[in-house]
Design an enzyme around this catalytic site. Structure first.
Site, short mmCIF file in Angstrom:
data_model
loop_
_atom_site.label_atom_id
_atom_site.label_comp_id
_atom_site.label_asym_id
_atom_site.label_seq_id
_atom_site.Cartn_x
_atom_site.Cartn_y
_atom_site.Cartn_z
N LYS A 115 0.84 -1.21 0.00
CA LYS A 115 0.00 0.00 0.00
C LYS A 115 0.87 1.26 0.00
O LYS A 115 0.67 2.15 -0.81
CB LYS A 115 -0.90 0.05 1.25
CG LYS A 115 -1.84 -1.11 1.42
CD LYS A 115 -2.73 -0.93 2.64
CE LYS A 115 -2.00 -0.88 3.96
NZ LYS A 115 -1.41 -2.17 4.38
N ARG A 148 -9.14 1.76 8.95
CA ARG A 148 -8.57 0.48 9.37
C ARG A 148 -9.62 -0.41 10.03
O ARG A 148 -9.34 -1.54 10.37
CB ARG A 148 -7.47 0.81 10.35
CG ARG A 148 -6.31 -0.10 10.51
CD ARG A 148 -5.49 -0.29 9.27
NE ARG A 148 -4.17 -0.77 9.57
CZ ARG A 148 -3.04 -0.20 9.18
NH1 ARG A 148 -3.06 0.88 8.44
NH2 ARG A 148 -1.88 -0.75 9.48
N ARG A 201 12.11 -6.48 5.69
CA ARG A 201 12.15 -5.04 5.95
C ARG A 201 12.60 -4.78 7.39
O ARG A 201 13.36 -3.86 7.65
CB ARG A 201 10.79 -4.40 5.70
CG ARG A 201 10.82 -2.90 5.96
CD ARG A 201 9.55 -2.19 5.60
NE ARG A 201 8.45 -2.56 6.49
CZ ARG A 201 7.22 -2.11 6.37
NH1 ARG A 201 6.92 -1.30 5.37
NH2 ARG A 201 6.29 -2.47 7.22
N ARG A 210 12.61 -1.59 11.98
CA ARG A 210 11.27 -1.17 12.41
C ARG A 210 10.76 -2.11 13.49
O ARG A 210 10.74 -3.34 13.30
CB ARG A 210 10.32 -1.15 11.18
CG ARG A 210 9.23 -0.13 11.33
CD ARG A 210 8.44 -0.03 10.06
NE ARG A 210 7.06 -0.42 10.31
CZ ARG A 210 6.08 -0.24 9.46
NH1 ARG A 210 6.30 0.32 8.29
NH2 ARG A 210 4.85 -0.63 9.78
P1 B4P Z 1 3.86 -1.73 2.44
O1 B4P Z 1 2.69 -2.51 2.07
O2 B4P Z 1 4.03 -0.42 1.84
O3 B4P Z 1 3.70 -1.80 4.02
P2 B4P Z 1 3.14 -0.73 5.00
O4 B4P Z 1 2.69 0.52 4.30
O5 B4P Z 1 4.19 -0.62 6.00
O6 B4P Z 1 1.82 -1.38 5.61
P3 B4P Z 1 1.48 -1.64 7.14
O7 B4P Z 1 0.05 -1.98 7.09
O8 B4P Z 1 2.41 -2.66 7.70
O9 B4P Z 1 1.87 -0.35 7.96
P4 B4P Z 1 1.16 0.99 8.39
O10 B4P Z 1 2.27 1.97 8.30
O11 B4P Z 1 -0.08 1.32 7.63
O12 B4P Z 1 5.28 -2.43 2.13
C1 B4P Z 1 5.80 -3.50 2.84
C2 B4P Z 1 7.15 -3.98 2.28
O13 B4P Z 1 6.96 -4.72 1.09
C3 B4P Z 1 8.14 -2.88 1.92
O14 B4P Z 1 9.40 -3.26 2.41
C4 B4P Z 1 8.13 -2.83 0.42
O15 B4P Z 1 9.38 -2.44 -0.14
C5 B4P Z 1 7.82 -4.27 0.04
N1 B4P Z 1 7.05 -4.38 -1.20
C6 B4P Z 1 6.04 -3.56 -1.60
N2 B4P Z 1 5.56 -3.99 -2.80
C7 B4P Z 1 6.27 -5.11 -3.14
C8 B4P Z 1 6.23 -6.01 -4.29
N3 B4P Z 1 5.38 -5.86 -5.30
N4 B4P Z 1 7.10 -7.05 -4.29
C9 B4P Z 1 8.00 -7.21 -3.27
N5 B4P Z 1 8.08 -6.40 -2.19
C10 B4P Z 1 7.23 -5.36 -2.12
O16 B4P Z 1 0.71 0.71 9.91
C11 B4P Z 1 1.65 0.45 10.95
C12 B4P Z 1 0.93 0.56 12.32
O17 B4P Z 1 0.42 1.90 12.51
C13 B4P Z 1 -0.30 -0.34 12.53
O18 B4P Z 1 0.03 -1.66 12.96
C14 B4P Z 1 -1.07 0.47 13.62
O19 B4P Z 1 -0.54 0.27 14.91
C15 B4P Z 1 -0.82 1.91 13.25
N6 B4P Z 1 -1.89 2.48 12.39
C16 B4P Z 1 -1.73 2.95 11.11
N7 B4P Z 1 -2.91 3.42 10.63
C17 B4P Z 1 -3.84 3.22 11.63
C18 B4P Z 1 -5.24 3.48 11.73
N8 B4P Z 1 -5.94 4.02 10.71
N9 B4P Z 1 -5.88 3.15 12.88
C19 B4P Z 1 -5.21 2.63 13.91
N10 B4P Z 1 -3.88 2.34 13.88
C20 B4P Z 1 -3.19 2.63 12.75
#
Ligand code: B4P
Length: 188
Positions: A14, A89, A128, A134
């Site tokens: 995402k 979420r 990652r 992280r």
């Molecule tokens: P991403 O999918 O970009 O992962 P993310 O954004 O970190 O999603 P996540 O859901 O974990 O985290 P968020 O920050 O929203 O990429 C993951 C990895 O995959 C990267 O290393 C990338 O390079 C690699 N990748 C991507 N595409 C690829 C492909 N095609 N092939 C191979 N590799 C690939 O949330 C983190 C925390 O914040 C949550 O657990 C929660 O505690 C809090 N939070 C955030 N939003 C919230 C909300 N609305 N409500 C409550 N808590 C919230």
């Protein structure tokens, strides 16, 4: 102009795809995860409250993210479009967003579900975690985040499907292939 919501399991891509698409469309990429991580790093009152929830792989309380989104969507750069990554979420957050968009006379054009199998994202996020340090990218916490996703976030797929705005894109492809599929899906 686009107004898009990105859904998907943690690590589905995402953040990666939302950043690329926002850049190409000249609209802001609004990631609640990025905003919360910056708040934790800067030890702001929001960050101090959010840290424990994030480290444990739980969602932070709705009240914290709702206020943040209400302010962010009304900043001048968000008037011409936005990509929401990581918000909503859960169903209460989606209900709040629907009401907020009505109040500010906006509507979401599409909700994109990036579809990737659990074992693929576990591998991506463990890698990652090793590269970035992280704190929520350890295997046990990743599996807990997936469980939280199933319980709280996955119901949003039906929520947005019922509203006729959902498109699903296979996120288990090379990044540029995902970008191409995504652009085709939102152009329809
Ligand atoms: P991403 O999918 O970009 O992962 P993310 O954004 O970190 O999603 P996540 O859901 O974990 O985290 P968020 O920050 O929203 O990429 C993951 C990895 O995959 C990267 O290393 C990338 O390079 C690699 N990748 C991507 N595409 C690829 C492909 N095609 N092939 C191979 N590799 C690939 O949330 C983190 C925390 O914040 C949550 O657990 C929660 O505690 C809090 N939070 C955030 N939003 C919230 C909300 N609305 N409500 C409550 N808590 C919230």
């Amino acid at each position: 102009m686009s107004r898009l919501i990105f859904l998907g399991v943690p690590g589905a891509g995402k953040g990666t795809q939302a950043a690329l698409l926002a850049e190409s469309q000249g609209i802001p990429h609004i990631s609640t995860g990025d905003i919360l991580r910056a708040a934790v790093k800067n030890q702001t009152p929001l960050g101090v409250q959010a840290k424990g929830f994030m480290d444990a792989g739980n969602l932070v309380p709705d009240s914290l993210v709702i206020d943040l989104i209400r302010e962010r969507l009304q900043e001048p750069d968000a008037l011409k479009g936005w990509i929401l990554d990581g918000f909503p979420r859960n169903v209460p957050q989606a209900g709040f967003l629907e009401q907020l968009l009505q109040e500010i006379n906006q509507s979401c054009d599409r909700t994109v579900n990036l579809d990737v199998a659990d074992e693929v994202v576990v591998k991506r996020l463990v890698e990652r975690g090793l590269a970035s340090g992280r704190s929520d990218d350890t295997e046990d916490t990743i599996r807990h985040r997936l469980q939280v996703y199933r319980e709280q976030t996955e119901p949003l797929i039906a929520f947005y499907r019922d509203r006729g705005a959902l498109v699903t894109v296979n996120g288990d492809q090379p990044m540029d292939a995902v970008t191409t599929a995504l652009k085709a899906a939102i152009a329809v």
